[in-house]
Design a protein around this motif. Structure first.
Motif, PDB file in Angstrom:
ATOM      1  N   PRO A 275     -35.320  21.362  38.460  1.00  0.00           N
ATOM      2  CA  PRO A 275     -33.889  20.969  39.042  1.00  0.00           C
ATOM      3  C   PRO A 275     -33.966  19.846  40.671  1.00  0.00           C
ATOM      4  CG  PRO A 275     -33.473  23.092  38.604  1.00  0.00           C
ATOM      5  CD  PRO A 275     -35.496  22.708  38.507  1.00  0.00           C
ATOM      6  N   PHE A 276     -33.192  19.107  40.740  1.00  0.00           N
ATOM      7  CA  PHE A 276     -33.266  18.917  41.868  1.00  0.00           C
ATOM      8  C   PHE A 276     -31.566  18.062  42.511  1.00  0.00           C
ATOM      9  CE2 PHE A 276     -33.797  14.904  39.260  1.00  0.00           C
ATOM     10  CZ  PHE A 276     -33.556  13.791  40.207  1.00  0.00           C
ATOM     11  N   SER A 277     -30.972  17.938  43.306  1.00  0.00           N
ATOM     12  CA  SER A 277     -30.136  17.384  43.588  1.00  0.00           C
ATOM     13  C   SER A 277     -29.771  15.849  43.958  1.00  0.00           C
ATOM     14  CB  SER A 277     -29.669  18.490  44.723  1.00  0.00           C
ATOM     15  OG  SER A 277     -27.671  17.759  45.573  1.00  0.00           O
ATOM     16  N   PRO A 278     -29.706  14.979  44.262  1.00  0.00           N
ATOM     17  CA  PRO A 278     -29.664  13.738  44.223  1.00  0.00           C
ATOM     18  C   PRO A 278     -28.430  13.667  45.638  1.00  0.00           C
ATOM     19  CG  PRO A 278     -28.996  13.307  42.084  1.00  0.00           C
ATOM     20  CD  PRO A 278     -29.145  15.167  42.672  1.00  0.00           C
ATOM     21  N   LEU A 279     -27.409  14.704  45.945  1.00  0.00           N
ATOM     22  CA  LEU A 279     -26.199  15.177  46.749  1.00  0.00           C
ATOM     23  C   LEU A 279     -26.960  15.342  47.954  1.00  0.00           C
ATOM     24  CD1 LEU A 279     -23.192  16.135  45.539  1.00  0.00           C
ATOM     25  CD2 LEU A 279     -23.420  13.626  46.160  1.00  0.00           C
ATOM     26  N   ALA A 280     -28.488  16.208  47.968  1.00  0.00           N
ATOM     27  CA  ALA A 280     -29.244  16.939  49.576  1.00  0.00           C
ATOM     28  C   ALA A 280     -30.020  15.671  49.332  1.00  0.00           C
ATOM     29  CB  ALA A 280     -29.615  18.181  48.752  1.00  0.00           C
TER      30      ALA A 280
END
Length: 441
Positions: A275-280
């Motif tokens: 998982p990774f966060s585009p918003l971050a």
């Protein structure tokens, strides 16, 4: 598999989710392990089920899933004491044409699994007449058993007594009566409930729901009814094609709409999810061999996504050599621009020549059957996929090759065919408004 019950109602908005979450939290407080399921194509409720029960909730969809797939998903209940499956819309509501196992109605799941139905009835504005509704639901399908009803939005003790008298005359068991309590509710937005991870008071709200339901519903009777039903035989896990061996998965409040059974199937096939966060402003893992951007609410975070320069540039680099797929919100984020509800245009990743807009909202809702014209991660060209579409965005520009031929549950062509684009380095970007549920037979 443990015995179970389906929590359903005559229509949406009658109190299914309040009862479902309250039961899950109340049984959990008693030390009873309950496995939740959601009937039909819903991306939001399963997260609330998981928060209330402590167990991952999976979708059971009779239009999109074959019987073997449904029974395989039901095996998530192994080790639990009880199953509770929350219905969608009204108990018998589905589409006109039959899919893999049924029409998508919650009644299909109740019949297949042998789980009796607990019907939530909104009795505001009526009393004994509610029994006629319950009697109709008890007799419409012989293969669906009605365990009893929970009366909701009861105005007074006298109102409850009259409604109970009607049910007794009709031979319908009353399993609980919920007084009007507007404070025991969850906030909503345009695609349903506000997501579980966005509610800081969720734990407190679930405790309040548990106390409310435990005080007004016969929990012991529910368990006893479930225990009298036969349990389904265990089956092996149904194979689900993962997008890759190592999958970079966008995962935050802007990208969270992916069916839990798909993630479970990918893991069961040996894939690793990163998982990774585009918003971050995080980038997809460089070691991944595929990237998947689920749906969600990019329109509510369009400014932050536009400012996430590292995410956008690294996603572009990733797509040069490896496949990237986006569903609905993920698809929109892969386009050139997204116009929010106030008319402001935000720059997106630019993998497609696609501009979408929320300025003039128009609902797109329903089951979809897609035949792929181009491969997506996990499925080759020509594959037939069943899924669901639910969004308010409109396409202003679309200049890429179509991804698939798409029809709705009636067989009518759907104009939103998705996009596909190949890159010089061997990578491919694909995407559509279509949320994958299962491969079609």
């Amino acid at each position: 598999m443990p015995p179970g019950l389906v929590i359903s109602a005559p229509a949406s908005g009658t109190g299914k989710t309040t009862l479902m979450l309250g039961l899950l939290a109340a049984f959990r407080a008693q030390g009873i392990s309950v496995q939740p399921f959601k009937c039909g194509p819903d991306y939001i409720d399963p997260a609330f089920h998981a928060a209330a029960s402590g167990r991952a909730s999976l979708n059971l969809d009779s239009w999109a899933m074959q019987p073997a797939q449904l029974f395989a998903s039901m095996q998530a209940a192994d080790g639990a004491d009880l199953v509770l499956a929350e219905g969608s819309m009204g108990l018998f509501d589905g589409v006109a044409s039959r899919g893999e196992t049924g029409t998508g109605a919650s009644a299909d799941i109740a019949a297949l699994a042998g789980w009796p139905v607990v019907l939530v009835l909104d009795v505001s504005g009526q009393a004994q007449s509610a029994a006629a509704v319950a009697l109709g639901f008890a007799t419409l399908r012989r293969d669906v058993a009605l365990a009893g009803v929970v009366l909701n939005r009861v105005a007074s003790p006298r109102h409850e007594a009259l409604a109970r008298a009607g049910m007794e005359a009709a031979g319908i068991r009353v399993l609980g009566a919920l007084p009007r309590r507007p404070s025991v509710a969850l906030p909503e937005r345009h695609l349903g409930l506000v997501q579980a991870e966005e509610q800081p008071r969720l734990a407190q709200t679930l405790t309040e729901m548990a106390d409310f339901i435990a005080a007004h519903v016969d929990l012991a009777a529910l368990r006893a009814i479930a225990a009298q039903t036969p349990t389904a035989n265990s089956v092996g896990l149904q194979d689900i094609s993962p997008p890759g061996n190592r999958i970079a998965l966008a995962r935050d409040t802007a990208f969270s709409f992916i069916y839990p059974h798909l993630l479970a199937g990918w893991r069961a096939a040996g894939a690793e999810i990163l998982p990774f966060s585009p918003l971050a402003d995080q980038a997809p893992d460089a070691s991944a061999d595929a990237c998947w951007l689920p749906g969600g609410y990019p329109e509510l975070h369009a400014g932050r996504l536009a400012a996430a320069s590292r995410f956008r540039s690294e996603l572009q680099n990733f797509a040069e050599t490896r496949p990237v797929h986006g569903e609905c919100g993920g698809y929109m984020a892969m386009g050139e621009g997204l116009i929010d509800a106030s008319g402001v245009r935000h720059e997106m990743a630019g993998l497609f020549k696609l501009t979408t807009s929320f300025e003039k909202r128009r609902m797109h809702l329903g089951y979809r059957l897609a035949r792929l014209a181009s491969p997506i991660p996990g499925y080759g060209a020509g594959a037939r996929l069943r899924g669901h579409e639910f969004h308010y965005a409109s396409i202003l520009e679309h200049n890429d090759a179509p991804l698939a031929q798409v029809v709705d549950a009636s067989g009518a062509a759907v104009p939103e065919t998705g996009s596909t684009r190949n890159f010089d380095g061997g990578g491919r970007a694909t995407g559509s408004f279509f949320h994958l549920i299962a491969e079609a037979t």
